[in-house]
Scaffold this motif. Structure first.
Motif, mmCIF file in Angstrom:
data_model
loop_
_atom_site.group_PDB
_atom_site.id
_atom_site.type_symbol
_atom_site.label_atom_id
_atom_site.label_comp_id
_atom_site.label_asym_id
_atom_site.label_seq_id
_atom_site.Cartn_x
_atom_site.Cartn_y
_atom_site.Cartn_z
ATOM 1 N N VAL A 48 0.842 -1.202 0.000
ATOM 2 C CA VAL A 48 0.000 0.000 0.000
ATOM 3 C C VAL A 48 0.874 1.248 0.000
ATOM 4 O O VAL A 48 0.576 2.239 -0.692
ATOM 5 N N PHE A 94 -5.589 -4.057 -6.527
ATOM 6 C CA PHE A 94 -6.052 -2.721 -6.166
ATOM 7 C C PHE A 94 -6.947 -2.171 -7.272
ATOM 8 O O PHE A 94 -6.607 -2.265 -8.454
ATOM 9 N N ARG A 95 -8.064 -1.597 -6.869
ATOM 10 C CA ARG A 95 -8.861 -0.791 -7.805
ATOM 11 C C ARG A 95 -8.370 0.645 -7.663
ATOM 12 O O ARG A 95 -8.343 1.195 -6.559
ATOM 13 N N GLU A 145 -6.993 7.407 -5.811
ATOM 14 C CA GLU A 145 -7.790 6.714 -4.808
ATOM 15 C C GLU A 145 -7.805 5.234 -5.162
ATOM 16 O O GLU A 145 -8.015 4.877 -6.320
ATOM 17 N N PHE A 146 -7.556 4.392 -4.173
ATOM 18 C CA PHE A 146 -7.535 2.961 -4.470
ATOM 19 C C PHE A 146 -8.023 2.171 -3.275
ATOM 20 O O PHE A 146 -7.993 2.631 -2.133
ATOM 21 N N GLU A 147 -8.521 1.007 -3.583
ATOM 22 C CA GLU A 147 -8.969 0.090 -2.545
ATOM 23 C C GLU A 147 -8.442 -1.296 -2.873
ATOM 24 O O GLU A 147 -8.279 -1.659 -4.046
ATOM 25 N N THR A 148 -8.164 -2.058 -1.846
ATOM 26 C CA THR A 148 -7.632 -3.401 -2.060
ATOM 27 C C THR A 148 -8.741 -4.327 -2.546
ATOM 28 O O THR A 148 -9.912 -4.157 -2.211
ATOM 29 N N CYS A 149 -8.360 -5.294 -3.346
ATOM 30 C CA CYS A 149 -9.293 -6.300 -3.840
ATOM 31 C C CYS A 149 -8.491 -7.586 -4.056
ATOM 32 O O CYS A 149 -7.301 -7.654 -3.748
#
Length: 216
Positions: A31, A208-209, A42-46
């Motif tokens: 991260v 990550f998205r 902006e990102f989110e884990t996937c």
């Protein structure tokens, strides 16, 4: 050949030797890498994936992993025709290190790769049979020389009763692309692996998205 890649590798020296010693990658460490390489994003884990399947993520996603001395990011955004024009902040992030860009697309037989040391571009190549040589900067790397010397010609099988034009390049870009992957990263996606190749299915990348707020 059906391989597609959009890959960046940052390393403290030659990446193959470092990647042979990696284990599991820490999410928190990765991260931190994402924050540095996607400033303002902006990102989110996937869900992630194995290295061999993570070098060409769906659009809007990235696969990445970080270990001491080496980091990997797979993202279609780095598949650019002119590797030397890679975003400045991505090159700056390689200060004091080596950076490798590798990109290829089997549908159009396109290959591009580049190598920087401490932010200085050493080699950049981009080519395809339709576009020819798009970019060719720096001295040939050792693994390239047999290809440019004509030691790996493309066998073109003509259709019956048709004259086939000679292949417009002295080698197939995807074949050189696999050689570049092996020499610069230590593994291949297609073709027969060498005994000391890294097992790309044994290295797991985090998913990550990613969204650029300026394009919302």
């Amino acid at each position: 050949m059906g391989a597609k890649t959009g890959l960046l590798v940052y390393s403290d020296g030659e990446a193959p030797g470092l990647l042979r010693r990696v284990g599991s990658s820490e999410v928190a460490r990765t991260v931190d890498v994402m924050r540095r390489l996607y400033p303002g994003g902006e990102f989110e884990t996937c869900e992630g994936g194995e290295l061999w399947d993570g070098l060409y993520p769906p659009k809007g996603m990235a696969y990445a992993a970080s270990w001491p001395g080496v980091e990997i990011v797979g993202d279609q955004r780095v598949m650019i025709d002119f590797p030397s024009r890679l975003a400045e902040h991505l090159v700056t992030a390689s200060a004091g290190r080596r950076l490798v860009l590798h990109a290829m697309h089997s549908v159009v037989d396109w290959l591009a790769f580049a190598v920087w040391d401490d932010g200085r571009l050493l080699r950049s190549l981009s080519l395809s049979p339709d576009s020819g040589i798009i970019e060719n900067i720096g001295e040939l790397l050792p693994f390239e020389r047999p290809y440019w010397a004509g030691e790996h010609p493309v066998d073109v099988i003509p259709w019956p009763d048709e004259d086939e034009e000679p292949y417009p390049l002295p080698f197939h870009p995807l074949e050189l692309g696999e050689a570049a992957l092996r020499a610069l990263c230590g593994f291949v996606l297609e073709g027969r692996p060498d005994p000391d190749d890294i097992d790309a299915s044994a290295i797991v990348l985090h998913g990550f998205r990613v969204r650029d707020p300026s394009r919302s």
